[in-house]
Structure formats: C-alpha cells, structure tokens
Motif scaffolding. Structure first.
Motif, PDB file in Angstrom:
ATOM      1  N   SER A   1       3.256   3.449 -12.273  1.00  0.00           N
ATOM      2  CA  SER A   1       3.385   4.109 -13.572  1.00  0.00           C
ATOM      3  C   SER A   1       4.640   3.627 -14.291  1.00  0.00           C
ATOM      4  O   SER A   1       5.721   3.556 -13.714  1.00  0.00           O
ATOM      5  CB  SER A   1       3.438   5.631 -13.390  1.00  0.00           C
ATOM      6  OG  SER A   1       4.522   6.013 -12.560  1.00  0.00           O
ATOM      7  N   GLY A   2       4.472   3.246 -15.548  1.00  0.00           N
ATOM      8  CA  GLY A   2       5.594   2.790 -16.358  1.00  0.00           C
ATOM      9  C   GLY A   2       6.129   1.427 -15.987  1.00  0.00           C
ATOM     10  O   GLY A   2       7.149   0.990 -16.530  1.00  0.00           O
ATOM     11  N   ALA A   3       5.460   0.734 -15.091  1.00  0.00           N
ATOM     12  CA  ALA A   3       5.952  -0.581 -14.648  1.00  0.00           C
ATOM     13  C   ALA A   3       5.696  -1.656 -15.704  1.00  0.00           C
ATOM     14  O   ALA A   3       4.733  -1.589 -16.463  1.00  0.00           O
ATOM     15  CB  ALA A   3       5.286  -0.983 -13.341  1.00  0.00           C
ATOM     16  N   ASN A   4       6.580  -2.648 -15.735  1.00  0.00           N
ATOM     17  CA  ASN A   4       6.414  -3.801 -16.614  1.00  0.00           C
ATOM     18  C   ASN A   4       5.705  -4.901 -15.840  1.00  0.00           C
ATOM     19  O   ASN A   4       6.271  -5.467 -14.905  1.00  0.00           O
ATOM     20  CB  ASN A   4       7.771  -4.297 -17.113  1.00  0.00           C
ATOM     21  CG  ASN A   4       7.664  -5.633 -17.846  1.00  0.00           C
ATOM     22  OD1 ASN A   4       6.604  -5.967 -18.383  1.00  0.00           O
ATOM     23  ND2 ASN A   4       8.739  -6.399 -17.855  1.00  0.00           N
TER      24      ASN A   4
ATOM     25  N   LYS B   1       0.833  -1.197   0.000  1.00  0.00           N
ATOM     26  CA  LYS B   1       0.000   0.000   0.000  1.00  0.00           C
ATOM     27  C   LYS B   1       0.872   1.252   0.000  1.00  0.00           C
ATOM     28  O   LYS B   1       1.758   1.422   0.824  1.00  0.00           O
ATOM     29  CB  LYS B   1      -0.905   0.015   1.235  1.00  0.00           C
ATOM     30  CG  LYS B   1      -1.902   1.162   1.242  1.00  0.00           C
ATOM     31  CD  LYS B   1      -2.868   1.050   2.405  1.00  0.00           C
ATOM     32  CE  LYS B   1      -3.891   2.173   2.370  1.00  0.00           C
ATOM     33  NZ  LYS B   1      -4.862   2.045   3.490  1.00  0.00           N
ATOM     34  N   GLY B   2       0.621   2.131  -0.983  1.00  0.00           N
ATOM     35  CA  GLY B   2       1.358   3.382  -1.064  1.00  0.00           C
ATOM     36  C   GLY B   2       2.793   3.246  -1.524  1.00  0.00           C
ATOM     37  O   GLY B   2       3.555   4.215  -1.498  1.00  0.00           O
ATOM     38  N   ALA B   3       3.197   2.060  -1.968  1.00  0.00           N
ATOM     39  CA  ALA B   3       4.584   1.845  -2.404  1.00  0.00           C
ATOM     40  C   ALA B   3       4.835   2.485  -3.768  1.00  0.00           C
ATOM     41  O   ALA B   3       3.922   2.627  -4.588  1.00  0.00           O
ATOM     42  CB  ALA B   3       4.895   0.354  -2.468  1.00  0.00           C
ATOM     43  N   ASN B   4       6.083   2.862  -4.007  1.00  0.00           N
ATOM     44  CA  ASN B   4       6.481   3.390  -5.305  1.00  0.00           C
ATOM     45  C   ASN B   4       7.114   2.273  -6.124  1.00  0.00           C
ATOM     46  O   ASN B   4       8.178   1.766  -5.776  1.00  0.00           O
ATOM     47  CB  ASN B   4       7.475   4.541  -5.155  1.00  0.00           C
ATOM     48  CG  ASN B   4       7.972   5.031  -6.515  1.00  0.00           C
ATOM     49  OD1 ASN B   4       7.230   5.008  -7.495  1.00  0.00           O
ATOM     50  ND2 ASN B   4       9.215   5.460  -6.574  1.00  0.00           N
ATOM     51  N   LEU B   5       6.428   1.877  -7.218  1.00  0.00           N
ATOM     52  CA  LEU B   5       6.921   0.826  -8.108  1.00  0.00           C
ATOM     53  C   LEU B   5       7.067   1.370  -9.527  1.00  0.00           C
ATOM     54  O   LEU B   5       7.012   0.618 -10.494  1.00  0.00           O
ATOM     55  CB  LEU B   5       5.956  -0.363  -8.088  1.00  0.00           C
ATOM     56  CG  LEU B   5       5.878  -1.130  -6.760  1.00  0.00           C
ATOM     57  CD1 LEU B   5       4.477  -1.669  -6.518  1.00  0.00           C
ATOM     58  CD2 LEU B   5       6.870  -2.269  -6.732  1.00  0.00           C
ATOM     59  N   SER B   6       7.273   2.666  -9.630  1.00  0.00           N
ATOM     60  CA  SER B   6       7.362   3.281 -10.952  1.00  0.00           C
ATOM     61  C   SER B   6       8.550   2.731 -11.729  1.00  0.00           C
ATOM     62  O   SER B   6       9.657   2.606 -11.201  1.00  0.00           O
ATOM     63  CB  SER B   6       7.478   4.807 -10.824  1.00  0.00           C
ATOM     64  OG  SER B   6       8.603   5.172 -10.060  1.00  0.00           O
ATOM     65  N   ASN B   7       8.272   2.363 -12.977  1.00  0.00           N
ATOM     66  CA  ASN B   7       9.287   1.825 -13.895  1.00  0.00           C
ATOM     67  C   ASN B   7       9.966   0.554 -13.385  1.00  0.00           C
ATOM     68  O   ASN B   7      11.046   0.180 -13.852  1.00  0.00           O
ATOM     69  CB  ASN B   7      10.361   2.882 -14.195  1.00  0.00           C
ATOM     70  CG  ASN B   7       9.770   4.110 -14.857  1.00  0.00           C
ATOM     71  OD1 ASN B   7       9.086   4.016 -15.865  1.00  0.00           O
ATOM     72  ND2 ASN B   7      10.007   5.280 -14.275  1.00  0.00           N
ATOM     73  N   ALA B   8       9.340  -0.115 -12.426  1.00  0.00           N
ATOM     74  CA  ALA B   8       9.897  -1.378 -11.935  1.00  0.00           C
ATOM     75  C   ALA B   8       9.590  -2.509 -12.910  1.00  0.00           C
ATOM     76  O   ALA B   8       8.590  -2.468 -13.636  1.00  0.00           O
ATOM     77  CB  ALA B   8       9.314  -1.712 -10.562  1.00  0.00           C
ATOM     78  N   ASN B   9      10.452  -3.513 -12.935  1.00  0.00           N
ATOM     79  CA  ASN B   9      10.240  -4.679 -13.782  1.00  0.00           C
ATOM     80  C   ASN B   9       9.563  -5.766 -12.963  1.00  0.00           C
ATOM     81  O   ASN B   9      10.200  -6.408 -12.132  1.00  0.00           O
ATOM     82  CB  ASN B   9      11.566  -5.186 -14.346  1.00  0.00           C
ATOM     83  CG  ASN B   9      11.383  -6.394 -15.256  1.00  0.00           C
ATOM     84  OD1 ASN B   9      10.262  -6.778 -15.585  1.00  0.00           O
ATOM     85  ND2 ASN B   9      12.489  -7.001 -15.666  1.00  0.00           N
ATOM     86  N   LEU B  10       8.260  -5.951 -13.195  1.00  0.00           N
ATOM     87  CA  LEU B  10       7.474  -6.949 -12.483  1.00  0.00           C
ATOM     88  C   LEU B  10       7.011  -8.057 -13.428  1.00  0.00           C
ATOM     89  O   LEU B  10       5.984  -8.684 -13.216  1.00  0.00           O
ATOM     90  CB  LEU B  10       6.267  -6.284 -11.818  1.00  0.00           C
ATOM     91  CG  LEU B  10       6.570  -5.459 -10.554  1.00  0.00           C
ATOM     92  CD1 LEU B  10       5.598  -4.310 -10.407  1.00  0.00           C
ATOM     93  CD2 LEU B  10       6.539  -6.346  -9.323  1.00  0.00           C
TER      94      LEU B  10
END
Length: 203
Positions: free
Chosen positions: A149-152, A124-133
């Motif tokens: 945002s921008g995450a895979n 919750k509330g974590a920043n995963l922007s542009n992360a490779n998931l």
C-alpha cells in the motif's frame, strides 16, 4: 529440603525458557562491521540498526530476525540471504542485489528500494508499505500477501511475479512492466487508468 531444591530447579528452567538467546555469532558481527565482508555468516537476530553497510558482501548470510532499521545497504550484495522476519524499516537498499533472497514477513516499510534487484526473491507476507520500488527488478518474485500500500512501483519490472492477496491500495504502478494476470489476485487495484500499466511484450 527436597521441595526447595525442586522449586529452585523449576524456577531456573522457567528463567532459561523466558530469556531469549541471541543467535548471532559476535565474531561475525565484528567482521561485518570492520570489513563489510561476511558471506554466509550467522547474523540472525543481530542488532545492526543504522549500520553503514554500503557495498557490503553478505551473500548467503543468515540475517533472519535481524534489526537493520535505518541501515545503509547501498549497492550491497545480499543474494540468497535469509532476511525472514527482519526489520528493514527506512533502510537504504538503493541498487542492492537481493536476488533469490528470503524476505518473507520482513518489514521494509518506507525503505528505499529503488533500482534494487529482487528477482526470484521470497517476499511473501512482507510489509512494503510506502516503500520506494521505482525501477526495481521484481521479476519472478513472490509477493503474495505482501503489503504494498502506498508503494512507488514506477517502471518496476514485475513480469512473472506473484501478487496473490497482495495489498496494492494507493500503489503507483505507472509504467510498471507486468501482465494483467499478475494482478488478478491482488487487492486495491483500480482499472480505471490502464494506461499506467505497461503490458509485457513477452520478451
């Protein structure tokens, strides 16, 4: 004289309040770096930036507020760890196990989270922007208010995950396994390309 003593006491109190106290136990940090075995250790606030912790066993450890930016956590065991408010920017968590972990308000921007196990994790509330998931297991995870945002998220497993108020602007959900209901409260989703979402079969 009494006034001077009182003033000194007030100043000492102010300094003690202003200076942050490091919470981690140095012996736990030493053990982790030497053996990569530190189950249920207190590593809160520890500076582990760039550390090589590949295949480390940190199950149940307290890593809240820890600095793990750029750290190598390849195949690390981090189930049920507390990583709330931690810094994991550009960390390598390929195939790591973070099931049931607390990652609320953690910063995972640009991190490698491909093939990771984040089932039932609190993000919750974590920043995963542009992360490779890519191919990540996020089943049952709480991603409410997370920044994706921008995450895979190609081929990610999102069945049962909460994405309320999550930011998915520019995220790639091609082949992701989820139900459309997962995305009802999420922002940044375009429904012009529904073929990119693989709906859950309920199995």
């Amino acid at each position: 004289m009494k006034l001077i003593i009182l003033g000194s006491a007030v100043l000492a109190l102010a300094i003690s309040v202003a200076v942050p106290v490091k919470a981690e136990k140095p012996e736990h940090v030493k053990r982790l770096l030497e053996t990569k075995q530190c189950q249920e250790c207190d590593l809160s606030g520890a500076n582990l930036q760039g550390a090589d912790l590949g295949e480390a066993d940190l199950r149940g450890a307290n890593l809240s507020r820890a600095n793990l930016a750029g750290a190598n956590l390849f195949k690390a065991s981090l189930s049920r760890t507390n990583l709330a408010n931690s810094n994991l920017i550009e960390a390598n968590l390929f195939e790591a196990d973070l099931s049931h972990a607390n990652l609320s308000e953690a910063d995972l921007g640009n991190a490698n989270l491909s093939y990771i196990n984040l089932s039932q994790a609190d993000l919750k509330g974590a920043n995963l922007s542009n992360a490779n998931l890519g191919v990540a297991d996020l089943m049952g995870a709480d991603l409410s208010q997370a920044n994706l945002s921008g995450a895979n998220l190609i081929d990610a497993k999102l069945r049962g995950a909460s994405l309320d108020d999550a930011n998915l602007l520019g995220a790639n959900l091609e082949g992701a396994n989820l139900d459309e209901n997962n995305l009802l409260g999420a922002g940044g989703i375009s429904w012009t390309a529904p073929a990119k979402l693989r709906k859950s079969s309920g199995k």
